[in-house]
Design an enzyme around this catalytic site. Sequence first.
Site, mmCIF file in Angstrom:
data_model
loop_
_atom_site.group_PDB
_atom_site.id
_atom_site.type_symbol
_atom_site.label_atom_id
_atom_site.label_comp_id
_atom_site.label_asym_id
_atom_site.label_seq_id
_atom_site.Cartn_x
_atom_site.Cartn_y
_atom_site.Cartn_z
ATOM 1 N N TYR A 139 8.966 8.581 15.079
ATOM 2 C CA TYR A 139 9.591 7.635 15.824
ATOM 3 C C TYR A 139 10.487 9.159 16.884
ATOM 4 C CZ TYR A 139 7.485 3.282 14.437
ATOM 5 O OH TYR A 139 6.587 2.220 14.188
ATOM 6 N N LYS A 192 -1.698 13.647 8.536
ATOM 7 C CA LYS A 192 -3.245 13.338 9.409
ATOM 8 C C LYS A 192 -3.305 14.495 9.933
ATOM 9 C CE LYS A 192 -6.141 11.532 12.162
ATOM 10 N NZ LYS A 192 -7.793 11.552 11.212
ATOM 11 N N ASP A 225 -6.078 7.285 8.187
ATOM 12 C CA ASP A 225 -7.200 6.409 8.789
ATOM 13 C C ASP A 225 -7.416 6.074 7.170
ATOM 14 O OD1 ASP A 225 -7.739 9.186 8.436
ATOM 15 O OD2 ASP A 225 -9.144 8.782 10.311
ATOM 16 N N ASP A 249 6.230 3.187 8.807
ATOM 17 C CA ASP A 249 6.225 0.964 9.224
ATOM 18 C C ASP A 249 5.141 0.528 9.217
ATOM 19 O OD1 ASP A 249 8.054 -0.442 10.190
ATOM 20 O OD2 ASP A 249 7.703 0.558 12.363
ATOM 21 N N ASP A 253 3.246 -3.223 6.741
ATOM 22 C CA ASP A 253 3.037 -4.086 7.607
ATOM 23 C C ASP A 253 2.077 -4.873 6.852
ATOM 24 O OD1 ASP A 253 5.174 -4.222 9.202
ATOM 25 O OD2 ASP A 253 4.021 -5.153 11.345
#
Length: 362
Positions: A139, A192, A225, A249, A253
């Site tokens: 971010y 990742k 992923d 983040d 969700d």
Amino acid sequence: MTTPASRTYALGVLHGDGIGPEIVPAAVLVADAAAAAIGIPAIRWRELPLGFKAIEEFNEATPTSTLDALAETDGWLLGPHDSAGYPEPFRSQLNPSGTIRKHFDLYSNVRPAKSFHGGNAVVADTDLVIVRENTEGFYADRNTYAGTGEFMPTADVAIAMGIITRRGCERIAHAAFELASRRRKRVTIVHKANVLKLTTGLFRDVCREVAQSYPEIEVDDYHIDAMTVHLVRRANEFDVLVTENMFGDILSDLTGELAGSLGIAPSLNASHDRAMAQAAHGSAPDIAGQDRANPIAMILSTAMLFDWLGARHDDSGLAGAAALIERSVEDTVAQGICTGDMGGNAGCREFSEAVAATIKQP
Ligand code: ATP
């Protein structure tokens, strides 16, 4: 039930935008009921401006006076903000929660996803916690001292900078391992490192180093992923997940919805000496002002703040109030009272009043 608390607490209240003015008062109502039931002498709530109202009144979405006032509190409740809807120049500025997290260095964002009996979980018996690094990572507006790590050298080229530091990784890893040591003793590192080799590779490696100090904790790791796939199929097998800012983040969700609804996903943003309760979801402008919002995320975020304050001040009263709130929310949902996102027909106000009534039952 009376567990005497040692002191009174001053807590900030920031309603924010969208459904914020509905869910934040709902959380205050329930918190007051729990404090009264436990015998906590007094919670002094202090409402402070933020978001659209603050733009109108102070020409700032996060007024300096609000930040100064928060510094004087023991903790606070932050409602969601609709910063994408702000007029310029406010829309392009760091949003209110980013500003507050950065200002107080709230590096740890703890986001539980726990399904309810009687809730409409996608994966039943989910009970996991995402520990999200909150101050750097991908971010780009969080990871610079001044300005942002996102820039446009030409109208057709945009560049975003990700930052991972050893210090940032170490402190979030400790937060995750300490949490896991109080839970089912498993930490999953999400990264990742097959592509973002240096940055998320550093994150993974530092987490593994920190793991050496917690030999009782089982550790594994997944690429971000692959993690989404495993969560959709078997979220109920995971305990604590630790990851960088943006991955956390997005994943939270997903896990909130897997546990039943984004509307039940709470979170606590904390440093070693400050904490802010904030629902994991956004301001939901599509349902704002209709009494349809699920207040559970905000209510349980407030319980997390009580639990944190209880641990920090060695105050069993506050810890007891936190447990009472959680139990009463679960009992209310088990009675079939819940909002539309969970398959029920209660409004935000009716649901929170039902939780407060459950708390008051002898
Ligand atoms: P942000 O980027 O600020 O997190 P977002 O774009 O992810 O926001 P949300 O505001 O979280 O979006 O809303 C996503 C969807 O979830 C919307 O359809 C919204 O109505 C729903 N939603 C979010 N929170 C709640 C809630 N507390 N109760 C019911 N529905 C909710």
